[in-house]
Motif scaffolding. Sequence first.
Motif, PDB file in Angstrom:
ATOM      1  N   TRP A  69       0.838  -1.214   0.000  1.00  0.00           N
ATOM      2  CA  TRP A  69       0.000   0.000   0.000  1.00  0.00           C
ATOM      3  C   TRP A  69       0.867   1.257   0.000  1.00  0.00           C
ATOM      4  O   TRP A  69       0.517   2.256  -0.632  1.00  0.00           O
ATOM      5  N   TYR A  73       0.020   3.792  -2.759  1.00  0.00           N
ATOM      6  CA  TYR A  73      -0.744   4.980  -2.376  1.00  0.00           C
ATOM      7  C   TYR A  73       0.096   6.061  -1.703  1.00  0.00           C
ATOM      8  O   TYR A  73      -0.416   7.155  -1.420  1.00  0.00           O
ATOM      9  N   VAL A  78      -0.505   6.242   4.398  1.00  0.00           N
ATOM     10  CA  VAL A  78      -0.595   4.914   5.017  1.00  0.00           C
ATOM     11  C   VAL A  78       0.011   4.934   6.414  1.00  0.00           C
ATOM     12  O   VAL A  78      -0.518   4.313   7.343  1.00  0.00           O
TER      13      VAL A  78
END
Length: 913
Positions: A69, A73, A78
Motif C-alpha cells: 500500500w 498509495y 498509510v
Amino acid sequence: MQPAAQPKSIQILSVSTIAFTVCFAVWTIFAIIGIRIGQELGLSETEFGLMVGTPILTGSLTRIALGIWADRYGGRVVFTATMLAAALATYLLAYAHTYPQMLLAGLGVGIAGGAFAVGVPYVSRFFPAERQGMALGVFGAGNVGAAVTKFLAPFVLVAYGWQTVAEVWAAALVIMAIIFWFTTEDDPVTVERRRSGVKAKSAWLELEPLKNVQVWRFSLYYFFVFGAFVALALWLPKYLINVYGLDIRTAGTIAAFFSVPASIFRAYGGHLSDVYGARRILNWTFLVSVAATFLLSYPPTDYTVHSTHGPVTFHIEMGLVTFTVAVFILGFFMALGKAAVYKHIPVYYPNNVGAVGGLVGMIGGLGGFVLPIFFGLLLDLTGLWTSCFMALFLIVSGSLIWMTVSVRQMERSAASKELGDLPPFPEMQGMPKPKRAARSSEAVLTDWRPEDSGFWAEKGRRIARRNLWISIPSLLLSFAIWQVWSVVVAKLPLVGFTFTTDQLFWLAALPGLSGATLRIFYSFMVPIFGGRLWTTLATWSLIIPALGIGYAVQNPDTPYVVLLILALLCGFGGGNFASSMANISFFFPKAEKGNALALNAGLGNLGVSVVQFVVPLAITAGMFGWLGGDPAMVKDAAGESAPLWLQNAGFFFVPFIALSAFAAWFGMNDIASAKASFSEQAVIFQRKHNWIMCWLYTGCFGSFIGYSAGFPLLTKILFPEVNVLQLAFLGPLVGALSRSGTGWLADKYGGARVTIAAFTLMTIGVAGVLWFIGVKDQPGAFAGFFGSFLLLFFATGVGNASTFQMIPAIMSKEMVRLMPNADPETRRQQGEREAAAITGFTSAIAAFGAFFIPKSYGSSIAMTGGPEAALWAFLIFYVSCIALTWFVYARRGGLLYDVEHARRASIRTSVAK
C-alpha cells in the motif's frame, strides 16, 4: 540529490524516525504491562508468551500489505492511518479484562508494528542509493521505542496501573500521527505518479521478486537480527525478575541495556554497510552472535572433578554484571545486522521496496511472535531459563552456515569455467582430455505428450499408470508415519509415560506442523530433482522416525524432548504428499488428471486409516521376536495384565518402507520437460488463485488430516468409556475412500460446484458434532457424535478431490489470459508446471490443519473447558469457503462457470446421441 532538497529529506527522516519510535514503543507495550496482566490472570509461561507475542503477530503479518500500500498509495497517508488505527486498539486495551479479550486487543495493538514496512519505502525515496543504508539505519533506530517502554512504563504502571499505560501510549500515537501529517509530504515517486496520471502496478506484480531464494535468505537473517531482538525485548524483563530476583523497575532498566544498543546503533550499522559492505557486516554479526548466545545459553552448573586429592567441586553461573555486558554486545551486533539486511533491499529491488521489505520485515516480525511462545514452551519442557538462548544459538548458527554456503556457491559459480578446465591432478596438465560418451537412460522420458491421443493410447497411459501405482503405496506409508502419533499418544500413559493432556496434544499436533512446513519445500522438489529420485529419497526418509519411535517408547524414562523431536521427524511423511501429487500431475492429460490425483491422494490418505487400524493390532503381538524388544505389561479391559509391544507402532512399517523405496527407484520415471528451477516455479506466488486455493484446500484437506490427528484424543476426553481406537480408523477410511471414489464427480459436474456441496456437508457435520457434544451425557450421544464426524470425513474427501480438479482447470484457462501470444503447447506445459507447483504448495498450507485442529482443541479446552469454541471457528471458516468458491469460480461470470457448464452441456449432448 540536489543540495536544496537535502534539508527536506533530513526533516522527513527525522519525523519518520520519531513516529516509528512511538509505534515501536506501543508495539512492545506487553513487555511491561504483560507481566502485571499475567500475575492478575494467573497465566502459565506458554500463555504469557502467546499474549506477549500476539501484537507481534499482527505487526508482522500486516507488513507485506502495508508495504505494498505504501508503494501504491504513498507512505505518508498509510503511515498516518496505521498510527491512528493502532491508537484506537491500544486505548481499547485498557478495557479488556479476560485472557481472550487481551489476545483480541493485542491483535489490534500489533498494527503499530506494521509501520516499519511503510517507513522503509517512504524514507528510501528521499535519498540516493549511496546514502540509503545510512538513512534506513537511522529510521530503523526507532526500535529504541522498546527501551522507551522499558524505561517509562514501569513507573507509570506502579503509580497508576497498567490501564493508564495503555491510555497514555494511545494518546502519544494520536499526537504523533497529527504531527507527522503536518510536518511531512508525499514522496517523489508518488508525486510524479499523480502528476503523470500513471496507475500503480498490480499488487500481484509487486510480489514478483518474492520468487527469488535470496529474498527468503534475507528473511531468515532478519528473523534473527530483528525477530530475536523483539523476542528478547519482550522476554528479558521476565527473565531478569525470575533468574536474578529483580523488581520490575530494575529489570526494565537493565533490559534496556539490550534494547538501546540494538536500536540506536542501527544507524551506525547503516553507515558501516555503506562503507564496508553489508555482507561483511552480516558476517561479523553472526560470528559474534554465535559466541554470545553460546555463553548466554550455558545453564548454572555444578562440576565435580575426581582428583588424587579427592573430589573438587566448583560452580559455573553467569552473574548479573556479566549477563548485562553479554546482552549489550549481542544487542549491538544485532543492530548492525538489521541495518545490513535492509541495505540490500532498495539496491537490489528498487521498484519493489515495499513488497520485499514487507516480506523480510514480516518474517522478522514473526520471529518476535513465535520466539516468545517458543521460549515459554522450552522453559515449560526443560525448566531451564537459559533454553531461550540455546534456541537463538541454533538459529544464528544456521544463518551463518547458509550465508557462508551461498557465498561459496556464488564464488564457485563465477569461477566454474576456469575450474572446470583444470584436470583432476596437477600431473595431468597438458595431457589429452578424455572423451565422455553421453548415456541415455530409460528412466528419463524425453518425449512426453499426454494430450496427444495417439501417444497416450500407444504407450503414455501404460507408463503413467505404472508410476501412479508405485506412487500410491509410498504415499500411503508416508501418511501412516505422519499420523502414527495419533495412536501412540493414547497408549503412552499405559506403558508408564506421565505426561499432561496438553503435552499429549503437542505430540499429536507437532507432526502436522513439521509436515506442513516441509511440504512448502517438497512442493518444488520434483521439477528440480526429478520424480523418481525424489520419491525414492522421500520414502527412505520415513525409516528415521519409524525406527526412532520403536526404540524411544520402550523406555518410560525417555525425555519428553526426544519424543517431541521424533514427532517433528514424522513430518517427513507429511511432506511427501506435496511432491507426490506434483509428480503424478505431470503424467496425465487434463481429462484424466482429476481422477488420477484423486486415486493417488485418496488411496494415499488410506495410510491414516491403516495406521489407526493396524497399529492397535500390531502392538498386541511380539512379531519381531527378540529384535523387537520386550513388551510392557498393562491392564486390559478385564483388569488383567497383558503384554503390549508399543514399539511395533514404528517397527511394523520398516520392511514396507524399504520395499516401496526400491520399487520407486527401479520402476518410476522422470519427465524431462517437467524440469524447472525454483525461480521458474515461484511464479505461482504472483497468482491470486494460488492463495485462494490454499484457503479452500485448507478447508478440505486441512480438516481431513486435522480431524484424523485429533479425533482419537478428543473422543477419549469427551467419551472416556468408549474404546476409541477400535473405531478411530473408520473416519479416515471414509475420507480416503470418498476422495478416491468421487474424483469423477468433479470431472463430470465441475470442481467448483462439487466443492460448494462438500463445504455445505461439512457445515452440517460440524453443527451435528456441536449438538451431540451438548447432550453428551444422553443415551445415543456418542453414536450421533461419531456419525457427524463420519459425515465430516466423507465431505472432506469429496472436497479434496474436487479442489484438486479445479487447479489444472483454473491454470489452463488463466494461461490463455497470461500468455496470449504463446502457442497451445507452450501454454499447456507452463500451465502444467504452475498447476503442479500450486497443487504442492496448497497441500503444504492445508497440512497445517494437522497441527492447528488438535492444538485448537487443546487450547479451547484449556481456555473454556470444552472444544466447542474451536468447532464454532471451524464452522465459520467453512461458510467463508462456500462464499469464496461461489463468488470467484461457480457463479455466472465466475472463472470456471463457462468451463463447467460447457462440460455439462457436452455430456448431455453425448448422452442424447
